[in-house]
Design a protein around this motif. Sequence first.
Motif, mmCIF file in Angstrom:
data_model
loop_
_atom_site.group_PDB
_atom_site.id
_atom_site.type_symbol
_atom_site.label_atom_id
_atom_site.label_comp_id
_atom_site.label_asym_id
_atom_site.label_seq_id
_atom_site.Cartn_x
_atom_site.Cartn_y
_atom_site.Cartn_z
ATOM 1 N N ALA A 53 0.822 -1.205 0.000
ATOM 2 C CA ALA A 53 0.000 0.000 0.000
ATOM 3 C C ALA A 53 0.863 1.264 0.000
ATOM 4 C CB ALA A 53 -0.937 0.008 1.200
ATOM 5 N N LEU A 54 2.187 1.117 0.139
ATOM 6 C CA LEU A 54 3.085 2.250 -0.010
ATOM 7 C C LEU A 54 3.172 2.623 -1.487
ATOM 8 C CD1 LEU A 54 5.984 1.183 2.395
ATOM 9 C CD2 LEU A 54 4.055 2.701 2.900
ATOM 10 N N GLU A 55 3.199 3.909 -1.774
ATOM 11 C CA GLU A 55 3.143 4.395 -3.151
ATOM 12 C C GLU A 55 4.534 4.723 -3.703
ATOM 13 O OE1 GLU A 55 0.437 4.628 -4.934
ATOM 14 O OE2 GLU A 55 -1.133 4.369 -3.438
ATOM 15 N N VAL A 56 4.787 4.367 -4.939
ATOM 16 C CA VAL A 56 5.949 4.758 -5.742
ATOM 17 C C VAL A 56 7.248 4.404 -5.012
ATOM 18 C CG1 VAL A 56 6.966 6.555 -7.204
ATOM 19 C CG2 VAL A 56 4.528 6.649 -6.642
ATOM 20 N N TRP A 57 7.789 5.325 -4.242
ATOM 21 C CA TRP A 57 8.980 5.031 -3.436
ATOM 22 C C TRP A 57 9.057 6.044 -2.296
ATOM 23 C CZ3 TRP A 57 13.271 8.016 -2.172
ATOM 24 C CH2 TRP A 57 13.376 9.247 -2.834
ATOM 25 N N GLY A 58 9.793 5.698 -1.269
ATOM 26 C CA GLY A 58 9.969 6.579 -0.126
ATOM 27 C C GLY A 58 9.356 5.984 1.121
ATOM 28 N N GLY A 59 10.167 5.776 2.141
ATOM 29 C CA GLY A 59 9.697 5.215 3.393
ATOM 30 C C GLY A 59 9.794 3.707 3.456
ATOM 31 N N GLU A 60 9.918 3.051 2.282
ATOM 32 C CA GLU A 60 9.948 1.587 2.293
ATOM 33 C C GLU A 60 11.196 1.045 2.966
ATOM 34 O OE1 GLU A 60 12.527 2.533 -1.128
ATOM 35 O OE2 GLU A 60 10.652 3.358 -0.382
ATOM 36 N N ASP A 62 -0.652 13.744 -5.715
ATOM 37 C CA ASP A 62 -0.744 13.435 -4.289
ATOM 38 C C ASP A 62 0.647 13.406 -3.647
ATOM 39 O OD1 ASP A 62 -3.432 13.191 -4.619
ATOM 40 O OD2 ASP A 62 -3.437 10.994 -4.718
ATOM 41 N N ASP A 63 0.676 13.701 -2.368
ATOM 42 C CA ASP A 63 1.925 13.615 -1.595
ATOM 43 C C ASP A 63 2.135 12.147 -1.217
ATOM 44 O OD1 ASP A 63 4.110 13.896 0.023
ATOM 45 O OD2 ASP A 63 3.074 15.001 1.621
ATOM 46 N N TYR A 64 2.628 11.356 -2.184
ATOM 47 C CA TYR A 64 2.751 9.917 -1.942
ATOM 48 C C TYR A 64 3.803 9.615 -0.881
ATOM 49 C CZ TYR A 64 6.719 10.226 -5.215
ATOM 50 O OH TYR A 64 7.896 10.558 -5.837
ATOM 51 N N GLN A 65 4.868 10.420 -0.821
ATOM 52 C CA GLN A 65 5.869 10.160 0.209
ATOM 53 C C GLN A 65 5.333 10.484 1.591
ATOM 54 O OE1 GLN A 65 9.731 11.819 -0.604
ATOM 55 N NE2 GLN A 65 10.217 10.141 -1.983
ATOM 56 N N GLY A 66 4.575 11.565 1.699
ATOM 57 C CA GLY A 66 3.943 11.877 2.971
ATOM 58 C C GLY A 66 3.007 10.762 3.415
ATOM 59 N N LYS A 67 2.255 10.217 2.467
ATOM 60 C CA LYS A 67 1.371 9.087 2.773
ATOM 61 C C LYS A 67 2.192 7.900 3.263
ATOM 62 C CE LYS A 67 -1.727 5.705 0.644
ATOM 63 N NZ LYS A 67 -2.390 5.260 -0.600
ATOM 64 N N ASN A 68 3.289 7.609 2.577
ATOM 65 C CA ASN A 68 4.135 6.488 2.971
ATOM 66 C C ASN A 68 4.691 6.678 4.378
ATOM 67 O OD1 ASN A 68 3.663 5.557 0.407
ATOM 68 N ND2 ASN A 68 5.761 5.786 -0.318
ATOM 69 N N PHE A 69 5.182 7.888 4.645
ATOM 70 C CA PHE A 69 5.773 8.152 5.962
ATOM 71 C C PHE A 69 4.740 7.941 7.067
ATOM 72 C CE2 PHE A 69 8.995 11.354 4.012
ATOM 73 C CZ PHE A 69 9.702 10.301 3.471
ATOM 74 N N LYS A 70 3.536 8.471 6.858
ATOM 75 C CA LYS A 70 2.514 8.328 7.892
ATOM 76 C C LYS A 70 2.105 6.872 8.064
ATOM 77 C CE LYS A 70 -1.977 9.974 9.458
ATOM 78 N NZ LYS A 70 -3.140 10.843 9.184
ATOM 79 N N ARG A 71 2.028 6.146 6.951
ATOM 80 C CA ARG A 71 1.629 4.741 7.039
ATOM 81 C C ARG A 71 2.667 3.932 7.827
ATOM 82 N NH1 ARG A 71 -2.246 1.637 4.518
ATOM 83 N NH2 ARG A 71 -1.699 -0.578 4.411
ATOM 84 N N VAL A 72 3.941 4.170 7.562
ATOM 85 C CA VAL A 72 5.002 3.505 8.315
ATOM 86 C C VAL A 72 4.915 3.895 9.788
ATOM 87 C CG1 VAL A 72 7.506 3.339 8.630
ATOM 88 C CG2 VAL A 72 6.540 3.290 6.327
ATOM 89 N N ALA A 73 4.663 5.186 10.051
ATOM 90 C CA ALA A 73 4.590 5.661 11.428
ATOM 91 C C ALA A 73 3.437 5.011 12.184
ATOM 92 C CB ALA A 73 4.446 7.181 11.440
ATOM 93 N N LEU A 74 2.273 4.889 11.543
ATOM 94 C CA LEU A 74 1.102 4.322 12.207
ATOM 95 C C LEU A 74 1.331 2.873 12.629
ATOM 96 C CD1 LEU A 74 -1.814 5.758 10.036
ATOM 97 C CD2 LEU A 74 -1.380 6.225 12.454
ATOM 98 N N VAL A 75 2.114 2.148 11.850
ATOM 99 C CA VAL A 75 2.316 0.727 12.129
ATOM 100 C C VAL A 75 3.504 0.494 13.054
ATOM 101 C CG1 VAL A 75 2.753 -1.540 11.103
ATOM 102 C CG2 VAL A 75 1.263 0.095 9.929
#
Length: 602
Positions: free
Chosen positions: A325-332, A373-386
């Motif tokens: 569910a992480l988008e494109v790249w960043g945070g993975e 969309d801010d896909y990296q921001g989404k990725n960062f928050k998703r990683v943070a939530l988990v």
Amino acid sequence: MFLKLSGLRIKIHRKHTLLQVFLICVILISIYQLHTRRNGVQETQSKADNGGRVEWRDWHDYVAIARDAEREGIGEQGRPAALPSGYDKEVVAASWQVYGFNALLSEQISVERAVPDFRHSRCLSMTYYKVLPKTSIIIVHRNEHPSVLQRTLHSLWNRTPHELLHELILVDDFSTSPPFEASLEQKLLTKFGTKLKILKLSVHQGLIRARVAGARLATGEALVFLDAHVEATHNWLPPLLQPIVDNPQASTTPNIDIIDYDTFEYIEGTPARGGFDWNFVYVELPLLPEEQAALPAPHNNPVMNGGLFAIGAKFFWHLGAYDEALEVWGGEQFELSFKIWMCGGRLLEVPCSRFGHLYRDGKFAVKYTNGTDDYQGKNFKRVALVWLDEYQDVLYKYNPELVQIDVGDVSKRRALRERLQCKPFKWFLDTIAPDLVRKYPPFAPPNYASGAIQSVAAPQLCLDLMQLPVENPIGVLRPCSSNLKNPIDSQNWQLTFHRHLQQEKDYCLEVQSNEPNAFIWLWLCHYEGGNQFWYYDHQSQLLMQGEPWTERRCLEANVNSRRLYMNICDSSNVNMKWNFGLVNQSLLDNFFEGLQANEEMK
């Protein structure tokens, strides 16, 4: 007669008893031999399974090394190169705008060029297990320049033991420009044979999902993920695999060298440990003293940089691969690194394994998606939530825009964490990267000084940034803001706990020359002291640049031209005297306390 018959019966009975005893002995011996043989087979099989883990091998390909040593030509041996004269400047500029590096020069350099060997001297004589896992190498590319991609593939082919190279999986993430021509595909397939597998995605998936697609296709025991713009060095793979054999829940990363985007010079990199700041920007941490002393032994790596790493296939899937569910790249790379450490694994950097990585010009903006969309921001928050537990609030403190981003359902990833019985994030910070929170504390300590920097020689004038972009010389005096403690943004400076003189967004002042009247520059903060180390002596009112064990320079004003320069400190020179809008005197009195002891963490 009766006595004779009785004696005969006794003899027969004795013989029968002896026969029974004999048969019992035979049966017991047979059982023992069967048991021994079975144990022997199991022991032999165990030794076979261990495959000579007690046996060692020199994996160097000395023929290939000798062949590379003889190569001559443009860019060979990693030497800097340049385009021949006669190229149209507009064509060259257009190429730069597309790729962010000297693509036309890349076309002039052989796809099989030799690069220097920057390994530690002890790496040259090291041996590794005779039996190592068969490896699938997964490379995702999208609109990569063909010559760069070919150089990646050829360096792997020429410098990887073919008995360990199970397959090369090339994932085309829906390239549009330039198209990966069929003729080039056929050329590669002819060169690499059945070991090369090409997977073409029908829609753009982004790096993260494309890597997972490649991993699903892989059948090797170990997986190696690589960027599409790297060059392998000799004997890179065995050092990465051995720690995984020792510990199937280990993942390994190579030491990364730099390929210059302008000249394609191959530049030596240094071992480091990965980390992050609270903007979720990847940063490098220095080796701990005991790790530095043990080089070139593998050392703990809190966070991988994400582009290049090896991991056992079973462990990769055990960890749930990447969160798709992480988008494109960043945070993975943060998600995977946290999972490895917190869920029972170990992440190591292996200095005896080296890769060159082509970094694009920092001024070049890569367009990874047509979305807004801010896909990296989404990725960062998703990683943070988990994974970040209570520390997710720190991320939101530094990035308040993340609070409003919808990241979708994370319940499955949280269930994965629960099922794997992973440790808390605080354990990761306290145990794996304790120096990270000292260098990037979740809640920043107060500044030594802040506000406007006012000239004593001309109190109506203050140091002003004038909204110049980063990586520019500055040094302009302008009329001071009416409030020196809380001035306008361009005059609002902080002397931080890092001993930086900076404004917001990690922009720091640095000095790049010891010449008289040297300029000061606005640069991205590197958190390593040196040319970004500043000290304010509130008694002499001097603003000094340089660590106490170096020759310092002081900020000097030319009030007539309203320009600023760096010169040798002189406490009698009024043009070198400054006032801060707000000074924390008690903190400044202890400015140098513990500095040398914590030098590696500045």
